[in-house]
Scaffold this motif. Structure first.
Motif, PDB file in Angstrom:
ATOM      1  N   THR A  18      11.693  -0.491   7.101  1.00 13.15           N
ATOM      2  CA  THR A  18      13.070  -0.878   7.395  1.00 13.15           C
ATOM      3  C   THR A  18      13.123  -2.395   7.531  1.00 13.15           C
ATOM      4  O   THR A  18      12.261  -2.988   8.197  1.00 13.15           O
ATOM      5  CB  THR A  18      13.571  -0.221   8.701  1.00 13.15           C
ATOM      6  OG1 THR A  18      13.580   1.202   8.525  1.00 13.15           O
ATOM      7  CG2 THR A  18      14.963  -0.706   9.066  1.00 13.15           C
ATOM      8  N   ASN A  32      15.783  -5.741   8.342  1.00 13.72           N
ATOM      9  CA  ASN A  32      17.071  -6.195   8.858  1.00 13.72           C
ATOM     10  C   ASN A  32      17.200  -7.710   8.778  1.00 13.72           C
ATOM     11  O   ASN A  32      16.191  -8.431   8.763  1.00 13.72           O
ATOM     12  CB  ASN A  32      17.244  -5.766  10.323  1.00 13.72           C
ATOM     13  CG  ASN A  32      17.462  -4.274  10.486  1.00 13.72           C
ATOM     14  OD1 ASN A  32      17.646  -3.552   9.501  1.00 13.72           O
ATOM     15  ND2 ASN A  32      17.435  -3.806  11.714  1.00 13.72           N
ATOM     16  N   ASN A  92      21.386  -4.144   8.670  1.00 19.85           N
ATOM     17  CA  ASN A  92      20.291  -3.425   8.017  1.00 19.85           C
ATOM     18  C   ASN A  92      20.384  -3.614   6.505  1.00 19.85           C
ATOM     19  O   ASN A  92      21.390  -3.293   5.883  1.00 19.85           O
ATOM     20  CB  ASN A  92      20.349  -1.943   8.364  1.00 19.85           C
ATOM     21  CG  ASN A  92      19.399  -1.110   7.541  1.00 19.85           C
ATOM     22  OD1 ASN A  92      19.816  -0.187   6.851  1.00 19.85           O
ATOM     23  ND2 ASN A  92      18.118  -1.418   7.591  1.00 19.85           N
ATOM     24  N   ASP A 103      16.455   0.533   4.281  1.00 18.49           N
ATOM     25  CA  ASP A 103      16.126   1.538   5.287  1.00 18.49           C
ATOM     26  C   ASP A 103      15.382   2.716   4.683  1.00 18.49           C
ATOM     27  O   ASP A 103      15.972   3.709   4.259  1.00 18.49           O
ATOM     28  CB  ASP A 103      17.400   2.016   5.983  1.00 18.49           C
ATOM     29  CG  ASP A 103      17.097   2.931   7.163  1.00 18.49           C
ATOM     30  OD1 ASP A 103      16.033   2.758   7.793  1.00 18.49           O
ATOM     31  OD2 ASP A 103      17.920   3.817   7.456  1.00 18.49           O
ATOM     32  N   GLN A 104      14.060   2.563   4.607  1.00 19.65           N
ATOM     33  CA  GLN A 104      13.168   3.646   4.205  1.00 19.65           C
ATOM     34  C   GLN A 104      13.542   4.236   2.846  1.00 19.65           C
ATOM     35  O   GLN A 104      13.484   5.446   2.633  1.00 19.65           O
ATOM     36  CB  GLN A 104      13.149   4.739   5.287  1.00 19.65           C
ATOM     37  CG  GLN A 104      12.698   4.223   6.638  1.00 19.65           C
ATOM     38  CD  GLN A 104      12.702   5.273   7.717  1.00 19.65           C
ATOM     39  OE1 GLN A 104      13.551   6.168   7.724  1.00 19.65           O
ATOM     40  NE2 GLN A 104      11.759   5.188   8.640  1.00 19.65           N
ATOM     41  N   THR A 129      22.544   0.816   7.504  1.00 21.44           N
ATOM     42  CA  THR A 129      22.390   1.884   8.485  1.00 21.44           C
ATOM     43  C   THR A 129      22.534   1.295   9.887  1.00 21.44           C
ATOM     44  O   THR A 129      22.006   0.226  10.170  1.00 21.44           O
ATOM     45  CB  THR A 129      21.019   2.561   8.336  1.00 21.44           C
ATOM     46  OG1 THR A 129      20.844   2.972   6.975  1.00 21.44           O
ATOM     47  CG2 THR A 129      20.901   3.768   9.244  1.00 21.44           C
ATOM     48  N   VAL A 146      19.166   0.850  13.591  1.00 17.30           N
ATOM     49  CA  VAL A 146      17.788   0.980  13.133  1.00 17.30           C
ATOM     50  C   VAL A 146      17.150  -0.409  13.104  1.00 17.30           C
ATOM     51  O   VAL A 146      17.836  -1.425  13.058  1.00 17.30           O
ATOM     52  CB  VAL A 146      17.692   1.622  11.732  1.00 17.30           C
ATOM     53  CG1 VAL A 146      18.225   3.042  11.746  1.00 17.30           C
ATOM     54  CG2 VAL A 146      18.426   0.775  10.685  1.00 17.30           C
ATOM     55  N   GLY A 147      15.825  -0.430  13.123  1.00 14.39           N
ATOM     56  CA  GLY A 147      15.116  -1.689  13.003  1.00 14.39           C
ATOM     57  C   GLY A 147      14.077  -1.891  14.085  1.00 14.39           C
ATOM     58  O   GLY A 147      13.992  -1.100  15.038  1.00 14.39           O
ATOM     59  N   MET A 171      11.309  -6.742  10.113  1.00 10.60           N
ATOM     60  CA  MET A 171      10.988  -5.464   9.457  1.00 10.60           C
ATOM     61  C   MET A 171       9.911  -4.724  10.239  1.00 10.60           C
ATOM     62  O   MET A 171       9.146  -5.338  11.002  1.00 10.60           O
ATOM     63  CB  MET A 171      10.519  -5.712   8.021  1.00 10.60           C
ATOM     64  CG  MET A 171       9.205  -6.447   7.921  1.00 10.60           C
ATOM     65  SD  MET A 171       8.931  -7.102   6.250  1.00 10.60           S
ATOM     66  CE  MET A 171      10.161  -8.404   6.201  1.00 10.60           C
TER      67      MET A 171
END
Length: 245
Positions: free
Chosen positions: A114, A116, A126, A129-130, A167, A170-171, A197
């Motif tokens: 991930t 950012n 973000n 993301d994966q 997203t 997340v991060g 990341m």
């Protein structure tokens, strides 16, 4: 010695060169010729009768900011991950109109990763993301405010231009995403822009090689009327225009 540099776009760019085997970087700024819009385009008035003139202009520009060759190991299965910053200093009054981030990394399972971007205003978007599942690497992957292709529709090594994954929540630790569009990053142009990341699973490892931050922006220049004779700053023609009022 004198060097001639050509092909630099309008805006600010870092030019790398080598002198006596030593690498150097110089910052070059290219200013465009502004387009000035005057309204009305022409005006006729009898003596003693005032008429209003106005002028507006914006100058578009771009700054391209590449990192050095970083080659930072991405910790395996680490919530902290890694981060790296690029300092940005746009001209006073600059307004950001677009941002793009180019990424290069090696990793044997991009579905672990991930990425950012944190702006000077504190907001975090973000970018990646994966995406890519078991595929390897990012090669000249551009995440852009102008991108329309989704990462979900692409595949490793994601060479090309894409919209951000965007997203929420997340991060890595201290860099969790809190906005879902590039425009939410624009309000404070100057300061450190930080890329962060992390790898959220074990076994596969990788190296973050480098990144480039490109910012499109506009400037509103100061407009001076010339010659100043017969120009005033008020409708009663009592205050003469001097070029600075």
């Amino acid at each position: 010695a004198t060097a001639t540099i050509s092909g630099v776009a309008v805006g600010t760019a870092n030019i790398s060169y080598i002198v006596a085997a030593c690498p150097r970087v110089v910052t070059v700024t290219v200013n465009p010729t502004p387009t000035i819009n005057v309204s009305p385009a022409s005006i006729t008035r009898c003596a003693g009768i005032s008429g209003r003139l106005s002028a507006t202009s914006t100058i578009p520009a771009t700054t391209i900011n590449p990192s050095a060759a970083l080659n930072i190991a991405i910790p395996d299965n680490s919530a902290t991950g890694i981060n790296t910053s690029l300092p940005i200093n746009l001209p006073a009054g600059a307004t950001i109109t677009g941002v793009a981030v180019k990424l290069n990394m090696t990793h044997t399972f991009m579905g672990d990763i991930t990425v950012n971007l944190k702006a000077p205003n504190g907001n975090i978007l973000n970018l990646f993301d994966q995406n890519g599942g078991t595929g390897d690497n990012l090669v000249n992957t551009v995440i852009s405010s102008a991108g329309s292709t989704t990462l979900a529709s692409g595949s490793t090594p994601f060479t090309g231009t894409y919209a951000p994954a965007a997203t929420s929540a997340v991060g890595p630790t201290s860099f969790v995403s809190n906005v879902n569009s590039f425009s939410s990053l624009y309000s404070v142009p100057n300061g450190n822009w930080t890329l962060a990341m992390f790898d959220d699973a074990g076994s596969d490892v990788g190296t973050f090689q480098n990144w480039t931050l490109t910012i499109d922006y506009t400037i509103v220049p100061t407009i001076t009327w010339s010659p100043t004779g017969g120009l005033f700053t008020d409708t009663t023609m009592a205050v003469s225009y001097t070029g600075s009022n």
